[in-house]
Design a protein around this motif. Sequence first.
Motif, PDB file in Angstrom:
ATOM      1  N   CYS A   1      42.377  -9.127  -6.768  1.00 36.14           N
ATOM      2  CA  CYS A   1      41.023  -8.831  -6.272  1.00 36.14           C
ATOM      3  C   CYS A   1      40.985  -8.995  -4.751  1.00 36.14           C
ATOM      4  CB  CYS A   1      40.025  -9.765  -6.942  1.00 36.14           C
ATOM      5  SG  CYS A   1      38.355  -9.599  -6.294  1.00 36.14           S
ATOM      6  N   SER A   2      40.384  -8.031  -4.055  1.00 35.42           N
ATOM      7  CA  SER A   2      40.302  -8.063  -2.595  1.00 35.42           C
ATOM      8  C   SER A   2      39.488  -9.261  -2.106  1.00 35.42           C
ATOM      9  CB  SER A   2      39.673  -6.767  -2.078  1.00 35.42           C
ATOM     10  OG  SER A   2      40.390  -5.652  -2.526  1.00 35.42           O
ATOM     11  N   THR A   3      38.374  -9.542  -2.796  1.00 30.81           N
ATOM     12  CA  THR A   3      37.531 -10.666  -2.382  1.00 30.81           C
ATOM     13  C   THR A   3      38.251 -12.000  -2.576  1.00 30.81           C
ATOM     14  OG1 THR A   3      35.592  -9.386  -3.056  1.00 30.81           O
ATOM     15  CG2 THR A   3      35.285 -11.754  -2.697  1.00 30.81           C
ATOM     16  N   CYS A   4      38.935 -12.152  -3.712  1.00 32.18           N
ATOM     17  CA  CYS A   4      39.684 -13.391  -3.971  1.00 32.18           C
ATOM     18  C   CYS A   4      40.770 -13.601  -2.923  1.00 32.18           C
ATOM     19  CB  CYS A   4      40.293 -13.355  -5.369  1.00 32.18           C
ATOM     20  SG  CYS A   4      39.087 -13.418  -6.709  1.00 32.18           S
ATOM     21  N   THR A   5      41.474 -12.507  -2.561  1.00 35.32           N
ATOM     22  CA  THR A   5      42.535 -12.605  -1.548  1.00 35.32           C
ATOM     23  C   THR A   5      41.965 -12.997  -0.195  1.00 35.32           C
ATOM     24  OG1 THR A   5      43.775 -10.882  -2.726  1.00 35.32           O
ATOM     25  CG2 THR A   5      44.429 -11.359  -0.465  1.00 35.32           C
ATOM     26  N   GLU A   6      40.847 -12.387   0.173  1.00 33.19           N
ATOM     27  CA  GLU A   6      40.232 -12.679   1.472  1.00 33.19           C
ATOM     28  C   GLU A   6      39.765 -14.130   1.555  1.00 33.19           C
ATOM     29  OE1 GLU A   6      36.424 -11.194   4.222  1.00 33.19           O
ATOM     30  OE2 GLU A   6      36.910 -10.194   2.303  1.00 33.19           O
ATOM     31  N   ILE A   7      39.067 -14.591   0.508  1.00 30.11           N
ATOM     32  CA  ILE A   7      38.577 -15.972   0.528  1.00 30.11           C
ATOM     33  C   ILE A   7      39.743 -16.961   0.502  1.00 30.11           C
ATOM     34  CG2 ILE A   7      37.211 -17.676  -0.737  1.00 30.11           C
ATOM     35  CD1 ILE A   7      35.466 -15.405  -1.760  1.00 30.11           C
ATOM     36  N   GLY A   8      40.793 -16.637  -0.259  1.00 28.83           N
ATOM     37  CA  GLY A   8      41.946 -17.528  -0.321  1.00 28.83           C
ATOM     38  C   GLY A   8      42.648 -17.679   1.016  1.00 28.83           C
ATOM     39  N   GLU A   9      42.802 -16.578   1.752  1.00 36.03           N
ATOM     40  CA  GLU A   9      43.444 -16.653   3.064  1.00 36.03           C
ATOM     41  C   GLU A   9      42.581 -17.409   4.069  1.00 36.03           C
ATOM     42  OE1 GLU A   9      46.505 -15.780   3.756  1.00 36.03           O
ATOM     43  OE2 GLU A   9      46.764 -15.188   1.660  1.00 36.03           O
ATOM     44  N   ARG A  10      41.295 -17.201   4.000  1.00 33.95           N
ATOM     45  CA  ARG A  10      40.399 -17.954   4.895  1.00 33.95           C
ATOM     46  C   ARG A  10      40.438 -19.453   4.578  1.00 33.95           C
ATOM     47  NH1 ARG A  10      34.767 -14.475   5.643  1.00 33.95           N
ATOM     48  NH2 ARG A  10      35.683 -12.710   6.780  1.00 33.95           N
ATOM     49  N   LEU A  11      40.532 -19.764   3.295  1.00 29.88           N
ATOM     50  CA  LEU A  11      40.587 -21.164   2.875  1.00 29.88           C
ATOM     51  C   LEU A  11      41.856 -21.844   3.383  1.00 29.88           C
ATOM     52  CD1 LEU A  11      39.052 -23.272   1.206  1.00 29.88           C
ATOM     53  CD2 LEU A  11      40.342 -22.516  -0.796  1.00 29.88           C
ATOM     54  N   LYS A  12      42.966 -21.110   3.414  1.00 32.19           N
ATOM     55  CA  LYS A  12      44.223 -21.675   3.918  1.00 32.19           C
ATOM     56  C   LYS A  12      44.167 -21.950   5.419  1.00 32.19           C
ATOM     57  CE  LYS A  12      47.170 -19.396   0.477  1.00 32.19           C
ATOM     58  NZ  LYS A  12      48.255 -18.389   0.277  1.00 32.19           N
ATOM     59  N   ALA A  13      43.511 -21.057   6.157  1.00 29.75           N
ATOM     60  CA  ALA A  13      43.501 -21.177   7.617  1.00 29.75           C
ATOM     61  C   ALA A  13      42.402 -22.105   8.131  1.00 29.75           C
ATOM     62  CB  ALA A  13      43.342 -19.798   8.255  1.00 29.75           C
ATOM     63  N   GLU A  14      41.388 -22.379   7.319  1.00 29.52           N
ATOM     64  CA  GLU A  14      40.250 -23.178   7.775  1.00 29.52           C
ATOM     65  C   GLU A  14      40.617 -24.662   7.856  1.00 29.52           C
ATOM     66  OE1 GLU A  14      37.115 -24.001   9.522  1.00 29.52           O
ATOM     67  OE2 GLU A  14      37.236 -21.921   8.797  1.00 29.52           O
ATOM     68  N   LYS A  15      40.187 -25.314   8.950  1.00 26.42           N
ATOM     69  CA  LYS A  15      40.456 -26.736   9.159  1.00 26.42           C
ATOM     70  C   LYS A  15      39.209 -27.597   8.924  1.00 26.42           C
ATOM     71  CE  LYS A  15      44.654 -25.805  10.458  1.00 26.42           C
ATOM     72  NZ  LYS A  15      45.798 -26.145   9.593  1.00 26.42           N
ATOM     73  N   ASP A  16      38.048 -27.019   9.113  1.00 22.50           N
ATOM     74  CA  ASP A  16      36.811 -27.775   8.967  1.00 22.50           C
ATOM     75  C   ASP A  16      36.513 -28.015   7.483  1.00 22.50           C
ATOM     76  OD1 ASP A  16      34.339 -28.863  10.293  1.00 22.50           O
ATOM     77  OD2 ASP A  16      33.439 -27.436   8.901  1.00 22.50           O
ATOM     78  N   VAL A  17      36.158 -29.248   7.132  1.00 21.86           N
ATOM     79  CA  VAL A  17      35.934 -29.608   5.731  1.00 21.86           C
ATOM     80  C   VAL A  17      34.688 -28.909   5.176  1.00 21.86           C
ATOM     81  CG1 VAL A  17      35.510 -31.524   4.136  1.00 21.86           C
ATOM     82  CG2 VAL A  17      37.070 -31.819   6.087  1.00 21.86           C
ATOM     83  N   ALA A  18      33.636 -28.823   5.977  1.00 22.09           N
ATOM     84  CA  ALA A  18      32.401 -28.188   5.502  1.00 22.09           C
ATOM     85  C   ALA A  18      32.617 -26.704   5.205  1.00 22.09           C
ATOM     86  CB  ALA A  18      31.291 -28.369   6.553  1.00 22.09           C
ATOM     87  N   ASN A  19      33.322 -26.018   6.105  1.00 18.03           N
ATOM     88  CA  ASN A  19      33.603 -24.602   5.869  1.00 18.03           C
ATOM     89  C   ASN A  19      34.519 -24.401   4.662  1.00 18.03           C
ATOM     90  OD1 ASN A  19      32.048 -23.908   8.088  1.00 18.03           O
ATOM     91  ND2 ASN A  19      33.797 -23.913   9.505  1.00 18.03           N
ATOM     92  N   LYS A  20      35.466 -25.325   4.481  1.00 19.67           N
ATOM     93  CA  LYS A  20      36.340 -25.228   3.311  1.00 19.67           C
ATOM     94  C   LYS A  20      35.547 -25.337   2.018  1.00 19.67           C
ATOM     95  CE  LYS A  20      41.059 -26.507   4.490  1.00 19.67           C
ATOM     96  NZ  LYS A  20      42.191 -27.420   4.206  1.00 19.67           N
ATOM     97  N   ASN A  21      34.643 -26.273   1.987  1.00 23.39           N
ATOM     98  CA  ASN A  21      33.808 -26.432   0.788  1.00 23.39           C
ATOM     99  C   ASN A  21      32.966 -25.185   0.540  1.00 23.39           C
ATOM    100  OD1 ASN A  21      34.784 -29.027   0.372  1.00 23.39           O
ATOM    101  ND2 ASN A  21      33.163 -29.982   1.591  1.00 23.39           N
ATOM    102  N   GLN A  22      32.491 -24.548   1.614  1.00 20.32           N
ATOM    103  CA  GLN A  22      31.707 -23.323   1.471  1.00 20.32           C
ATOM    104  C   GLN A  22      32.546 -22.204   0.872  1.00 20.32           C
ATOM    105  OE1 GLN A  22      28.495 -23.041   1.911  1.00 20.32           O
ATOM    106  NE2 GLN A  22      28.478 -20.838   1.384  1.00 20.32           N
TER     107      GLN A  22
END
Length: 248
Positions: free
Chosen positions: A165-186
Amino acid sequence: MQMIRKFYEKIYLCSNKVTQDNFILKFSSIQEAKRKKNGKRTKAMKYYILGDKGAKVPGVLKRFYESGGQMPVENRGGDRNTYKFTAKKLSVQWFIESFKGQESQYCRSKNMHRVYLSAELNIRKMWRIYNESHEPDLQVKQHFLRNVFNKYYNIGFGTPRTDVCSTCTEIGERLKAEKDVANKNQFIIEKRIHRLKYKAFYRILQEADGLLTISFDCQKNQALPKFPDQSGLLLITVDSLVSTILLL
């Protein structure tokens, strides 16, 4: 001649070489010679053996004399490398087992016990990582790691998953690169909501009556690149189908 025959019969009754050597020592002796030959003291051997002595008897006596009168020991053949490389083999096994396997997209009954590592890995890369992370006395050659890998493990290297799924791939890559805890939880919340939505969609499809669904896969008709995103793969597949229809 009868005495010679009986003597050799007794030798041949011995089951192995060590027993034969001990039998020969009973009928022979060796000591240091009283006279020197060319300025060097040689050994004086006495035989109480009938028949052709050949090179076997002097060899047995020489080894017996040089070992200080120790009983003969079998030194021929055998596995001389197993214990020599035990530490390296165990180190390589612990290194291979430290990698976490991943689930294969296509699960077949004959491969139910097979483990798949990341598609980005191969034996050469694993060998380089191993030698860089270990002391020189535990470093190995590439063929050593390959032999352990193939002999003791049922491991393969996976390929990028398709129909993702394109959306799952996009969110997964953003989750890997994100350092902020609040954004990760989002991002985690967004991914969970998205998964709940598509599960509900497929559940509605299963409950629908009178609906006929036909699906087909044309990926194997032509050589296509490995592309995990299903939307991009769909465009490539449609483009290939259009090209095929135009050619026909």
